[in-house]
Structures are given as C-alpha cells and as structure tokens.
Design an enzyme around this catalytic site. Structure first.
Site, mmCIF file in Angstrom:
data_model
loop_
_atom_site.group_PDB
_atom_site.id
_atom_site.type_symbol
_atom_site.label_atom_id
_atom_site.label_comp_id
_atom_site.label_asym_id
_atom_site.label_seq_id
_atom_site.Cartn_x
_atom_site.Cartn_y
_atom_site.Cartn_z
ATOM 1 N N GLY A 1 0.759 -1.098 -0.165
ATOM 2 C CA GLY A 1 -0.102 -0.013 0.017
ATOM 3 C C GLY A 1 0.893 1.196 -0.009
ATOM 4 O O GLY A 1 2.034 1.332 -0.139
ATOM 5 N N ILE A 2 0.127 2.383 0.199
ATOM 6 C CA ILE A 2 0.687 3.785 0.155
ATOM 7 C C ILE A 2 1.461 3.737 1.713
ATOM 8 O O ILE A 2 1.148 3.605 2.785
ATOM 9 C CB ILE A 2 -0.442 4.800 -0.211
ATOM 10 C CG1 ILE A 2 0.031 5.929 -0.745
ATOM 11 C CG2 ILE A 2 -1.356 4.818 1.150
ATOM 12 C CD1 ILE A 2 -1.166 6.437 -1.430
ATOM 13 N N GLY A 3 2.463 4.810 1.503
ATOM 14 C CA GLY A 3 3.205 5.072 2.891
ATOM 15 C C GLY A 3 4.814 4.468 2.980
ATOM 16 O O GLY A 3 4.967 3.710 2.109
ATOM 17 N N GLU B 1 -2.898 -2.425 -6.042
ATOM 18 C CA GLU B 1 -3.533 -1.331 -6.392
ATOM 19 C C GLU B 1 -2.515 -0.350 -6.771
ATOM 20 O O GLU B 1 -2.669 0.389 -8.170
ATOM 21 C CB GLU B 1 -4.522 -0.788 -5.283
ATOM 22 C CG GLU B 1 -4.641 0.547 -5.345
ATOM 23 C CD GLU B 1 -5.533 0.830 -4.058
ATOM 24 O OE1 GLU B 1 -6.173 -0.105 -3.533
ATOM 25 O OE2 GLU B 1 -5.399 2.079 -3.700
ATOM 26 N N MET C 1 -3.288 4.961 11.263
ATOM 27 C CA MET C 1 -2.944 5.934 11.995
ATOM 28 C C MET C 1 -3.409 5.553 13.408
ATOM 29 O O MET C 1 -2.240 5.922 14.357
ATOM 30 C CB MET C 1 -3.454 7.396 11.546
ATOM 31 C CG MET C 1 -2.739 7.843 10.328
ATOM 32 S SD MET C 1 -3.201 9.297 9.921
ATOM 33 C CE MET C 1 -4.937 8.943 9.197
#
Ligand SMILES: CC(=O)SCCNC(=O)CCNC(=O)[C@H](O)C(C)(C)COP(=O)(O)OP(=O)(O)OC[C@H]1O[C@@H](n2cnc3c(N)ncnc32)[C@H](O)[C@@H]1OP(=O)(O)O
Ligand SMILES: CCCC(=O)O
Length: 449
Positions: free
Chosen positions: A222-224, A247, A322
């Site tokens: 994923g993102i990050g 994705e 988060m």
C-alpha cells in the site's frame, strides 16, 4: 477520415480547448499524475481574466502538484476541488476551504461513474502520444478512467510524450474517434512521488512480516513508508518467484525485479505479469513501466475486486494505519475530524487477501506518533479518537504489526484481542491501556494467559 486526419482535425491550443468550460461545470482532472498540466494552467489563466467564470467543481485524486485553479486568490469562492484520495497538497487545500474529500471504496469507483455520479461535463487528462492504432494510453493511471470518460460530455486529452505507455486491454486507453480535442502539451516531467527512506521503525515492522511471506506469494504493497520498507527487505531476502497484484505500484517493484525476485510464476491470473491500477514513484518506475509486457495496468474494478484478488494464492497485503483501538478497529484516513488521506483500497485488499488461500493481510503502524512538539502519543488507543473514521472494521483486521510485535486477531475473543493489541503497544503506554480495557470491561487481569 483516418486516425491521423482525425487527430489533426481535433488539435487545439490549451487556451482554445478550455474555452468550452462554463460556469457551474463539473470537470474531471483524472487521477494522480494524470492531472492535466497546460490545460490546468490555461483554465486558471482564463479564470483570472474572466471573474464571472465561477462555481466550477473539479474531481481529482492523489494530486502530486497543486492544481493551478486551486491557487487562484479567490479559489475558495469560485471553485471546489473534490478529491477521491487526499495527498498532502489536497489536505492543505481542505484546510483552506478549497477542497473536500469524497469517500470511496476504490473497487466500486467505475460504478459510481456509470450509475451514481450525475455529471461529468468536461474531462481533461494527460495521456501518452497516440499509437499506430489511434489509441492514447491512460498510462500510469487507469483506475476508473474508462467509466469516467463514458460519461463525459467533452473529452480533452493533453498529450505528453513523457507519459509512459502502460500495456493493458481496451479499458486502459481511449481512441481518437472518442476524443473531442487534442492538446499537445509542453512535455512537462510527470509528477513524481519521491522515494521514501524507511525509518528504523519501518524496518523493525518489515522484519517481522517478511518471515511470514512464502515463496511464490502475490504482493499488494500500500501507500506510505512502511509498505516500501517491506518491498526493500524482500528484494534482499531469499524469497523466490514473487508476484504483484496491487492497486498502487511504487519504486520497490523495480528493486524486486532487479533482484530477480519478480517472476509472477505462481499467479493464478495474469501469470508472469505485475498488475496494478495506478503507479506513483520516480522516473525510474515510469521507465520500468514503459512498454514493458511484464507489467499490466487494469481498471480498478478488476484489480481491487475481492474475487479477483482472492483467485491468487498466498496474497500478502500490507497497509498502514494511524490508529487502532482495543476493539481492533482501524482508522487510516482521518485524525479526529482532520482529514488526512482516504479509504482508498484498504478494505478491498484486507478482504481479498484473507479470502485468498494462504493469504494474509497486515495492518502496520509505529507504536507512537510524535507530534510537532515531540510528544509521543500511542497509536494503539482505548477507543478511536472521537471524529475519526473507521477504515477497516474490527471483523476484517487480520494481523496488526508494530515495532514491538505482531498479533493475529482473527478468531480471538474481545479480551484476547485487547490483550494482543496491548502487547504490541509501546511499553510506556501499556499500563494505561490495560486500565482503560478493564474500565471498558473488555479485559481483566485474571484472564491473562
Ligand atoms: C494504495 C494501495 O495499494 S492499497 C490501499 C492502501 N490505502 C490505504 O490503506 C488508505 C489509508 N492509508 C493511508 O492513506 C496511509 O497509509 C496513511 C495516511 C495511514 C499513512 O501514510 P503516510 O504517508 O505514511 O503518512 P504520514 O506519516 O506521512 O502522515 C500523514 C499525515 O497524518 C498525520 N498523522 C499521522 N498520524 C497522526 C496522529 N496519530 N495524530 C495526528 N496526526 C497524525 C501526519 O502528521 C501527517 O500530516 P501532515 O503531513 O499534514 O502534517
Ligand atoms: C485511492 C488510492 C490510494 C489508496 O488506496 O490508498
């Protein structure tokens, strides 16, 4: 007329093309680095000259450059930027009252355009140059584009030779016959997402995940920063024959490929190819994608479909969060009412990975968040911060990982979940989490294993 004659007939300057925009229009700017460049500048210039041009709604996502129309001094009064997923630029625009988030489940987006969204008055997107068959590739961002363009009343493409050509099927390109205007852009460099250097915490998390990944696994990163750290470690691991069905494609795919790890040999669909729906990274990634038959782009209702994901065995999904509360709820898109990013495809991959034979989904976070004053706040909290949005529900979370450990929450009772979550919290916060769990009647000391 042949394709070249059509192209020449439809060619306009950016300024001519944006003259079709009217007050009250809904304008789609595409996804991420597809956002138009010269068309955006030309529209902003027109808006400066024509103060009566107003009430414009834009749609976009993951903007890696500030749209010029949002930088007008009176932007908040004249335009609304609607984002499907906020980058740091878009969250600043939200704070200025220019932008708003539009909640999604990413896999569903083509249907939103086909059935739910009322208007797409003008679509303006950057594309690769026309090929010999008259098609412009959507390049790095296929996502929901085909569906969006089906609904658009006016389609303007801004051709940028720096846009890589990504191979895919019919849903990943548009033919000149369907385009209304072609603008040859100045050839600006494509927006990039700089490589993230993993922190010590990222590496500590990644080190725990890698041993649970088998040879032949199919990866979604994923993102990050954290998912990138896992990709980096995998490139230096002993694992073989990894596949990608993700994705978002980032630079770590190039590391995996260069390390000879990426054969995709065990994929049950698209064998041998790395499949993605959007890519964001550096020029190195974009060059890797360009006309590479081992990399396939596909619409998001294919890539993120949980049946498609789970057709692969050993899907490994790695995403960031988060906050996680003691019930196991995952909050990855807002902090209280402050909007940070979006739901994206987290749920799609959390569900799809668990459905895959041998599949695992990992939700990761550092145990603490350091605020601007350097104060530490636990990311594992008794209850999600009031106002925060739940991105993945407690029934969906599988593994939770911090630098202090990993816990598999599937099948555990509420007190076991609370205990497991506390066990991966920062030691400084464990006692207060225990006290909170006892107060909420989801844990008691006598239950301790
Ligand atoms: C993409 C795929 O392939 S599949 C699906 C993956 N998608 C998702 O999981 C969607 C949801 N997840 C995400 O958007 C991201 O993973 C995130 C936001 C959770 C983490 O992304 P990162 O880029 O590592 O976040 P980063 O650490 O930079 O923090 C982002 C912002 O949140 C703020 N923030 C993060 N944690 C906290 C916290 N506990 N309290 C207050 N603010 C916080 C940061 O200060 C930062 O804000 P700023 O830059 O405006 O000051
Ligand atoms: C919508 C794209 C980004 C994400 O899923 O996180």
């Amino acid at each position: 007329m042949n394709d070249i004659e059509l192209y020449l007939k439809k060619r306009r300057t950016a300024r001519e093309a944006v003259s079709c925009v009217k007050s009250g229009d809904w304008i789609d700017y595409g996804f991420c680095s597809q956002m138009p460049y010269d068309l955006d500048l030309a529209l902003a210039e027109r808006m400066r000259e024509e103060p009566e041009l107003t009430d414009l709604n834009f749609r976009g996502a993951v903007a890696l450059r500030q749209p010029a129309v949002t930088a007008l001094p009176d932007a908040a009064e004249r335009i609304t930027w609607n984002s499907w997923h906020c980058s740091a630029i878009e969250r600043r625009l939200m704070e200025q009252g220019v932008a708003y988030y539009a909640p999604i489940r990413f896999s569903e987006m083509p249907r939103y355009y086909r059935e739910n969204i009322q208007r797409v008055d003008v679509a303006m997107i950057q594309v690769s140059p026309m090929d010999n068959h008259g098609f412009f590739s959507f390049s790095l961002n296929t996502t929901y584009l085909a569906a969006m363009l089906e609904r658009a009343k006016v389609i303007i493409v801004e051709v940028n030779p720096r846009m890589p050509v990504a191979f895919g099927g019919l849903g990943t390109a548009i033919h000149i016959s369907r385009v209304d205007m072609v603008v040859e852009g100045e050839g600006h460099e494509i927006d990039q997402l700089p490589g993230l250097v993993p922190t010590e915490v990222d590496v500590a998390v990644a080190r725990q995940i890698v041993p649970l990944i088998p040879d032949g696994a199919c990866l979604q990163l994923g993102i990050g920063g954290m998912p990138n750290a896992v990709g980096g470690l995998l490139a230096h691991s002993d694992l073989k024959d990894l596949g990608i069905h993700t994705e978002m494609l980032t630079d770590c795919v190039v590391d995996l490929d260069e390390a000879g790890k990426l054969t995709g040999r065990n994929k049950n669909l698209d064998r041998g190819s790395a499949v993605f729906t959007f890519a964001a990274g550096t020029r190195r990634l974009y060059d890797f994608i360009h006309r590479n038959p081992t990399v396939l782009v596909a619409p998001v209702d294919y890539v993120n479909d949980i049946d498609v994901i789970s057709t692969h065995d050993n899907v490994i999904s790695i995403n960031n969060t988060m906050e996680v509360d003691l019930f196991g709820q995952v909050s990855a898109e807002t902090m209280g009412t402050r909007h940070i990013s979006g739901a994206g495809g987290q749920q799609d991959f959390v569900l799809g990975a668990y459905r895959s034979k041998g599949g695992k989904s990992f939700i990761c976070c550092s145990s603490v968040y350091l605020d601007k004053q350097g104060r530490a706040h636990s990311r594992l909290v008794p209850t999600i911060t009031p106002g925060s949005i739940i991105t993945s529900t407690r029934t969906n979370i599988h593994y939770l990982v911090t630098e202090y450990g990993m816990v598999n929450l599937k099948g555990l009772s509420a007190w076991q979940r609370a205990e497991g979550i506390i066990s991966v919290a920062h030691p400084d916060f464990r006692e207060e989490l225990i006290a909170a769990a006892e107060k909420m009647h989801i844990w008691k000391r006598s239950n301790r294993r």
